[in-house]
Design a protein around this motif. Structure first.
Motif, PDB file in Angstrom:
ATOM      1  N   HIS A  50       0.862  -1.191   0.000  1.00  0.00           N
ATOM      2  CA  HIS A  50       0.000   0.000   0.000  1.00  0.00           C
ATOM      3  C   HIS A  50       0.896   1.238   0.000  1.00  0.00           C
ATOM      4  CE1 HIS A  50      -3.605   2.349   0.484  1.00  0.00           C
ATOM      5  NE2 HIS A  50      -2.875   3.113   1.268  1.00  0.00           N
ATOM      6  N   THR A  51       0.757   2.059  -1.026  1.00  0.00           N
ATOM      7  CA  THR A  51       1.638   3.205  -1.217  1.00  0.00           C
ATOM      8  C   THR A  51       0.822   4.485  -1.292  1.00  0.00           C
ATOM      9  OG1 THR A  51       3.171   1.797  -2.433  1.00  0.00           O
ATOM     10  CG2 THR A  51       3.447   4.180  -2.696  1.00  0.00           C
ATOM     11  N   ARG A  52       1.317   5.509  -0.607  1.00  0.00           N
ATOM     12  CA  ARG A  52       0.670   6.831  -0.626  1.00  0.00           C
ATOM     13  C   ARG A  52       1.747   7.881  -0.873  1.00  0.00           C
ATOM     14  NH1 ARG A  52      -4.113   9.418   2.024  1.00  0.00           N
ATOM     15  NH2 ARG A  52      -3.507  11.584   2.330  1.00  0.00           N
ATOM     16  N   VAL A  53       1.465   8.802  -1.785  1.00  0.00           N
ATOM     17  CA  VAL A  53       2.363   9.912  -2.088  1.00  0.00           C
ATOM     18  C   VAL A  53       1.635  11.190  -1.695  1.00  0.00           C
ATOM     19  CG1 VAL A  53       3.695  11.096  -3.865  1.00  0.00           C
ATOM     20  CG2 VAL A  53       3.310   8.624  -4.036  1.00  0.00           C
ATOM     21  N   ASP A  54       2.278  12.000  -0.847  1.00  0.00           N
ATOM     22  CA  ASP A  54       1.654  13.223  -0.328  1.00  0.00           C
ATOM     23  C   ASP A  54       2.450  14.466  -0.678  1.00  0.00           C
ATOM     24  OD1 ASP A  54      -0.611  12.399   1.532  1.00  0.00           O
ATOM     25  OD2 ASP A  54       1.022  11.142   2.283  1.00  0.00           O
ATOM     26  N   ASP A  55       1.726  15.523  -0.968  1.00  0.00           N
ATOM     27  CA  ASP A  55       2.257  16.878  -1.032  1.00  0.00           C
ATOM     28  C   ASP A  55       1.568  17.618   0.111  1.00  0.00           C
ATOM     29  OD1 ASP A  55       2.938  19.500  -1.488  1.00  0.00           O
ATOM     30  OD2 ASP A  55       2.214  19.568  -3.550  1.00  0.00           O
ATOM     31  N   PRO A  56       2.128  17.546   1.332  1.00  0.00           N
ATOM     32  CA  PRO A  56       1.437  18.067   2.506  1.00  0.00           C
ATOM     33  C   PRO A  56       1.166  19.570   2.467  1.00  0.00           C
ATOM     34  CG  PRO A  56       3.435  16.886   3.141  1.00  0.00           C
ATOM     35  CD  PRO A  56       3.399  16.944   1.659  1.00  0.00           C
ATOM     36  N   LEU A  57       2.008  20.327   1.806  1.00  0.00           N
ATOM     37  CA  LEU A  57       1.806  21.780   1.770  1.00  0.00           C
ATOM     38  C   LEU A  57       0.589  22.170   0.935  1.00  0.00           C
ATOM     39  CD1 LEU A  57       5.489  23.034   1.465  1.00  0.00           C
ATOM     40  CD2 LEU A  57       4.049  22.904   3.503  1.00  0.00           C
ATOM     41  N   LYS A  58       0.237  21.343  -0.015  1.00  0.00           N
ATOM     42  CA  LYS A  58      -0.914  21.655  -0.873  1.00  0.00           C
ATOM     43  C   LYS A  58      -2.081  20.701  -0.624  1.00  0.00           C
ATOM     44  CE  LYS A  58       1.385  24.299  -4.229  1.00  0.00           C
ATOM     45  NZ  LYS A  58       2.609  24.173  -4.920  1.00  0.00           N
ATOM     46  N   ASP A  59      -1.944  19.838   0.390  1.00  0.00           N
ATOM     47  CA  ASP A  59      -2.995  18.893   0.773  1.00  0.00           C
ATOM     48  C   ASP A  59      -3.466  18.044  -0.412  1.00  0.00           C
ATOM     49  OD1 ASP A  59      -4.603  17.656   2.648  1.00  0.00           O
ATOM     50  OD2 ASP A  59      -6.288  18.981   2.256  1.00  0.00           O
ATOM     51  N   ARG A  60      -2.485  17.480  -1.148  1.00  0.00           N
ATOM     52  CA  ARG A  60      -2.782  16.608  -2.283  1.00  0.00           C
ATOM     53  C   ARG A  60      -2.116  15.264  -2.056  1.00  0.00           C
ATOM     54  NH1 ARG A  60      -1.135  20.766  -7.036  1.00  0.00           N
ATOM     55  NH2 ARG A  60       0.799  20.647  -5.880  1.00  0.00           N
ATOM     56  N   SER A  61      -2.753  14.204  -2.573  1.00  0.00           N
ATOM     57  CA  SER A  61      -2.152  12.882  -2.421  1.00  0.00           C
ATOM     58  C   SER A  61      -2.687  11.929  -3.478  1.00  0.00           C
ATOM     59  CB  SER A  61      -2.441  12.316  -1.029  1.00  0.00           C
ATOM     60  OG  SER A  61      -3.825  12.088  -0.873  1.00  0.00           O
ATOM     61  N   ALA A  62      -2.007  10.790  -3.601  1.00  0.00           N
ATOM     62  CA  ALA A  62      -2.446   9.684  -4.454  1.00  0.00           C
ATOM     63  C   ALA A  62      -2.042   8.416  -3.731  1.00  0.00           C
ATOM     64  CB  ALA A  62      -1.772   9.763  -5.819  1.00  0.00           C
ATOM     65  N   GLU A  63      -2.858   7.368  -3.857  1.00  0.00           N
ATOM     66  CA  GLU A  63      -2.501   6.106  -3.215  1.00  0.00           C
ATOM     67  C   GLU A  63      -3.048   4.926  -4.000  1.00  0.00           C
ATOM     68  OE1 GLU A  63      -4.371   5.321   0.729  1.00  0.00           O
ATOM     69  OE2 GLU A  63      -5.286   7.274   0.387  1.00  0.00           O
ATOM     70  N   SER A  64      -2.352   3.791  -3.828  1.00  0.00           N
ATOM     71  CA  SER A  64      -2.729   2.579  -4.546  1.00  0.00           C
ATOM     72  C   SER A  64      -1.982   1.391  -3.949  1.00  0.00           C
ATOM     73  CB  SER A  64      -2.366   2.729  -6.020  1.00  0.00           C
ATOM     74  OG  SER A  64      -2.834   1.632  -6.761  1.00  0.00           O
ATOM     75  N   GLU A  65      -2.427   0.203  -4.308  1.00  0.00           N
ATOM     76  CA  GLU A  65      -1.687  -1.019  -4.004  1.00  0.00           C
ATOM     77  C   GLU A  65      -0.655  -1.186  -5.109  1.00  0.00           C
ATOM     78  OE1 GLU A  65      -2.105  -2.988  -1.195  1.00  0.00           O
ATOM     79  OE2 GLU A  65      -3.419  -1.341  -0.631  1.00  0.00           O
TER      80      GLU A  65
END
Length: 132
Positions: free
Chosen positions: A71-86
Motif C-alpha cells: 500500500h503506497t501513498r504519495v503526499d504533497d502536505p503543503l498543498k494537501d494533495r495525495s495519491a494512493e494505490s496497491e
C-alpha cells in the motif's frame, strides 16, 4: 424563464455540477501514482520509462525478490494533495510541479516513509525493501 426563480436556481445548480468533474480531474492530476510491473514484459516497459517519470519505486525483499501488494501513498502536505494505490513490484509517480513529497508504503504491517525532492519527468529512483 422570467417569473420562475426555482428554474433559475436549478439551472445554476446544474451548471455548478457540470463544473465539478473538471475541478476534480485537475486536482487528481497534481500527483499520479501508477503501479504494475508484473511479468517480464510489463516490468521491462516500466523500467525503460524511468527517465520520463518523477519517481520510480521498486519494491523488494533484501535478497532482491520483488514484492506486490504494497500500500503506497504519495503526499504533497503543503498543498494537501495525495495519491494512493496497491503497488508492486514497480510504482511510478508523476507530479505536476517541483516540490518536496512524502512516500509512505506499508507491507505486512511494516511502514516505510521517505521524503523526495521531485520534479516533473525528473527520473528519480528508489528501492523500498521489506523482509517477507
Amino acid at each position: 424563464m422570467t417569473g420562475k426563480p426555482w428554474m433559475k436556481a436549478a439551472l445554476a445548480a446544474a451548471g455548478l455540477l457540470a463544473l465539478a468533474p473538471a475541478a476534480q480531474a485537475q486536482e487528481g492530476q497534481a500527483i499520479k501514482l501508477v503501479c504494475g510491473g508484473i511479468g517480464v514484459d510489463e516490468s521491462a516497459k516500466m523500467r525503460a520509462e524511468i527517465s520520463s517519470h518523477s519517481l520510480t519505486i521498486l519494491y523488494s525483499t533484501p535478497d532482491g525478490s520483488y514484492l506486490t501488494g504494497v500500500h503506497t501513498r504519495v503526499d504533497d502536505p503543503l498543498k494537501d494533495r495525495s495519491a494512493e494505490s496497491e503497488c508492486g513490484p514497480v510504482g511510478q509517480v508523476d507530479v505536476s510541479e517541483p516540490g518536496r513529497y512524502r512516500v509512505t508504503a506499508t507491507f505486512a504491517g511494516q511502514t516505510r516513509s521517505q521524503w523526495f525532492d521531485l520534479k516533473p519527468g525528473g527520473g528519480a529512483r528508489t528501492v523500498m525493501s521489506w523482509r517477507e
